[in-house]
Scaffold this motif. Structure first.
Motif, mmCIF file in Angstrom:
data_model
loop_
_atom_site.group_PDB
_atom_site.id
_atom_site.type_symbol
_atom_site.label_atom_id
_atom_site.label_comp_id
_atom_site.label_asym_id
_atom_site.label_seq_id
_atom_site.Cartn_x
_atom_site.Cartn_y
_atom_site.Cartn_z
ATOM 1 N N LYS A 1 -4.047 3.430 2.590
ATOM 2 C CA LYS A 1 -5.180 2.683 2.023
ATOM 3 C C LYS A 1 -6.303 3.643 1.605
ATOM 4 C CE LYS A 1 -4.022 -1.447 4.682
ATOM 5 N NZ LYS A 1 -4.156 -2.120 5.977
ATOM 6 N N ASP B 1 -0.759 3.575 7.937
ATOM 7 C CA ASP B 1 -1.227 2.459 7.106
ATOM 8 C C ASP B 1 -2.643 2.749 6.575
ATOM 9 O OD1 ASP B 1 -0.958 -0.678 6.529
ATOM 10 O OD2 ASP B 1 -2.919 -0.364 7.457
ATOM 11 N N VAL C 1 -9.835 -0.123 8.160
ATOM 12 C CA VAL C 1 -8.940 -0.696 7.161
ATOM 13 C C VAL C 1 -7.612 -1.130 7.773
ATOM 14 C CG1 VAL C 1 -10.026 0.558 5.246
ATOM 15 C CG2 VAL C 1 -8.099 1.601 6.455
ATOM 16 N N ASN C 2 -7.535 -1.122 9.097
ATOM 17 C CA ASN C 2 -6.311 -1.572 9.762
ATOM 18 C C ASN C 2 -6.679 -2.533 10.884
ATOM 19 O OD1 ASN C 2 -4.227 -1.097 12.171
ATOM 20 N ND2 ASN C 2 -3.183 -0.886 10.220
ATOM 21 N N GLY C 3 -6.235 -3.773 10.736
ATOM 22 C CA GLY C 3 -6.611 -4.827 11.674
ATOM 23 C C GLY C 3 -5.951 -4.672 13.036
ATOM 24 N N THR C 4 -4.701 -4.205 13.036
ATOM 25 C CA THR C 4 -3.970 -4.093 14.301
ATOM 26 C C THR C 4 -4.678 -3.132 15.247
ATOM 27 O OG1 THR C 4 -1.940 -4.454 13.085
ATOM 28 C CG2 THR C 4 -1.715 -3.489 15.271
ATOM 29 N N LYS D 1 0.821 -1.228 0.000
ATOM 30 C CA LYS D 1 0.000 0.000 0.000
ATOM 31 C C LYS D 1 0.845 1.263 0.000
ATOM 32 C CE LYS D 1 0.345 -1.989 3.654
ATOM 33 N NZ LYS D 1 0.009 -3.212 4.339
ATOM 34 N N ASP E 1 0.924 1.451 11.989
ATOM 35 C CA ASP E 1 -0.456 1.069 12.287
ATOM 36 C C ASP E 1 -1.100 2.034 13.286
ATOM 37 O OD1 ASP E 1 -0.590 -1.246 10.655
ATOM 38 O OD2 ASP E 1 0.533 -2.381 12.150
ATOM 39 N N GLY F 1 -8.337 -8.463 6.940
ATOM 40 C CA GLY F 1 -7.515 -7.463 6.258
ATOM 41 C C GLY F 1 -6.056 -7.811 6.195
ATOM 42 N N ALA F 2 -5.676 -8.932 6.773
ATOM 43 C CA ALA F 2 -4.259 -9.314 6.772
ATOM 44 C C ALA F 2 -4.179 -10.835 6.890
ATOM 45 C CB ALA F 2 -3.540 -8.648 7.942
HETATM 46 N N1 HSE Z 1 -0.706 -3.817 9.263
HETATM 47 C C1 HSE Z 1 -1.921 -4.001 8.549
HETATM 48 C C2 HSE Z 1 -3.076 -4.133 9.521
HETATM 49 C C3 HSE Z 1 -1.934 -5.239 7.709
HETATM 50 O O1 HSE Z 1 -2.868 -4.232 10.733
HETATM 51 O O2 HSE Z 1 -4.201 -4.137 9.059
HETATM 52 C C4 HSE Z 1 -1.820 -5.087 6.256
HETATM 53 O O3 HSE Z 1 -2.118 -3.883 5.720
#
Ligand code: HSE
Length: 427
Positions: free
Chosen positions: A205, A201, A158-161, A105, A196, A300-301
């Motif tokens: 996106k 991130d 849009v960020n899983g973390t 990305k 993140d 998402g990951a």
């Molecule tokens: N670091 C990103 C997240 C995974 O936590 O969503 C891939 O983009």
């Protein structure tokens, strides 16, 4: 049957997943896609990763020159990440006329204009479904499934973390620092979690997705960004009491005054579909002028979910002679005619610590009234020990600048100890 050779650059989590999907589905793709998809070679310095996947030595390339000059390679998959060698390798592959599929990305947000220029010149493809929301086919949806619509807005987790961290803070009462450690131990968060947790991130996106949705280049530098590091247990608990959960949202909106693009923690009403996106899951809630509201949800990951997006792009590139490029003029900067709105419109949550004295609330209300800020809900919590009180306000929609001005004035009041938090709200 057409044979399609794939080179994979990088065998980390996503590269490994991509290798496994292509290898394990080879017969399936012969049957369903009428192609013989094969990993022709890999480029990876870590021998353990190569051994773990059981990749034969003859498939291991010595360097990028060997990959791009190999006539058996039709499509190059870049899953190295970052904008160092990844950028050089993608440039080399496109310059050699190989279509590229990437999950990167940052590379696409920062350099898609220069890479797409090479791809167009060499008549090859540049595909990046995996760069946004992992296994969820959001880019294909915007390009192919929703093209009938003028997309009015999108709001995404849009960020899983960060979603994992906020979810655990909300549902297990843990502190930000403790959950971050847990997320790092589970491999969700990097040892350096800045990209993140500070929202970079999500910003990359949103730049990619909003450019596609609004058919104009939205540089990531135009996106307002706030991360989740300032979110406290208090704000999560007060939010719950008022019927909200906090999510890190990436928001893109078309308004009569221009485009709003922002990434920040946001209170979402408990009944909203985005409120129930938990754990490390992602989702994007889109409103189109014809379709109305739709939401895409998924992982998402991860190796196989992101590998799913990569291999779907590989199959697209292998089975279509027409190449899909951006639906907007892909330049380094935004078009002159694209207007960006920074004084955006939102409802707000404010947490203010005050001395519990007669008249404080009246002074704050007066400041709100003078700046056209209308209060929708308010709660007060007294702290008998130190004579202070916590005031929580949820406002109606107002302008960002009105709130900033109000916060500056409230902070300066003698009886106000601190404006602790200002968090935007979607209803
Ligand atoms: N670091 C990103 C997240 C995974 O936590 O969503 C891939 O983009």
């Amino acid at each position: 049957m057409k044979r399609v050779g794939v080179a994979i650059l990088g065998l980390g989590t996503v590269g490994g997943g991509t290798y496994r999907i292509i290898t394990e589905h080879r017969d399936f793709y012969k049957k369903t896609q009428d192609i013989d998809l094969e990993v022709e070679c890999v480029l990876e310095l870590n021998k353990d990763r190569i051994a773990a996947l059981g990749i034969p030595e003859e498939k291991v390339a010595a360097n990028i020159a060997e990959v791009v000059s190999n006539p058996g390679v039709d499509i190059v998959v870049e899953v190295i990440g970052g904008v160092g060698v990844a950028r050089t390798f993608v440039q080399a592959a496109l310059s050699a006329g190989k279509s590229v599929v990437t999950s990167n990305k940052e590379l696409i947000a920062k350099y898609s204009y220069e890479l797409e220029k090479i791809a167009r010149h060499k008549n090859c493809g540049l595909y990046y479904e995996a760069s946004c929301v992992g296994g969820v086919p959001i880019i294909r949806t915007l390009l192919d499934g929703l093209q009938a619509n003028n997309i009015l807005s999108m709001m995404g987790i849009v960020n899983g973390t960060t979603n994992y961290i906020l979810d655990k803070m909300t549902n297990e009462g843990a502190s930000y620092a403790d959950v971050l450690k847990q997320a790092q131990a589970l491999g969700y968060a990097e040892l350096n979690p800045t990209a993140d947790v500070e929202g970079f991130d999500s910003t990359y996106k949103l730049s990619i997705l909003s450019s596609m949705a609004f058919h104009t280049k939205i540089p990531y530098t135009k996106i307002y960004r706030e991360g989740i590091t300032q979110i406290t247990q208090e704000d999560i608990a007060y939010g719950k009491e008022l019927g909200y959960v906090i999510k890190l949202l990436a928001i893109g909106k078309q308004t009569p005054a221009g485009i709003e693009v922002r990434v920040h923690p946001t209170y979402v009403r408990a009944g909203h579909p985005l409120a129930s996106v938990n754990d490390a899951f992602n989702a994007v809630f889109i409103t189109g002028d014809a379709v109305g509201d739709i939401m895409l949800y998924g992982r998402g990951a991860g190796d196989l979910p992101t590998g799913s997006a990569i291999v779907s792009d590989v199959i697209y590139a292998a089975t279509h002679s027409d190449i899909k490029y951006s639906t907007f003029k892909n330049t380094a900067n935004a078009d002159k005619e694209t207007k960006f709105v920074s004084n955006f419109s939102s409802a707000y949550y404010l947490r203010v610590t005050v001395c519990d004295k007669v008249g404080v609330l009246a002074k704050i209300s007066n400041i709100f009234a003078r700046r056209n800020v209308s209060v929708c809900e308010m709660i007060q919590k007294d702290n008998e020990e130190d004579g202070k009180a916590t005031l929580i306000f949820i406002t109606h929609e107002t302008r960002e600048q009105n709130i900033r001005n109000a916060v500056a004035k409230i902070s300066a009041l003698e009886d106000v100890a601190q404006v602790n938090s200002v968090i935007r709200v979607v209803s």
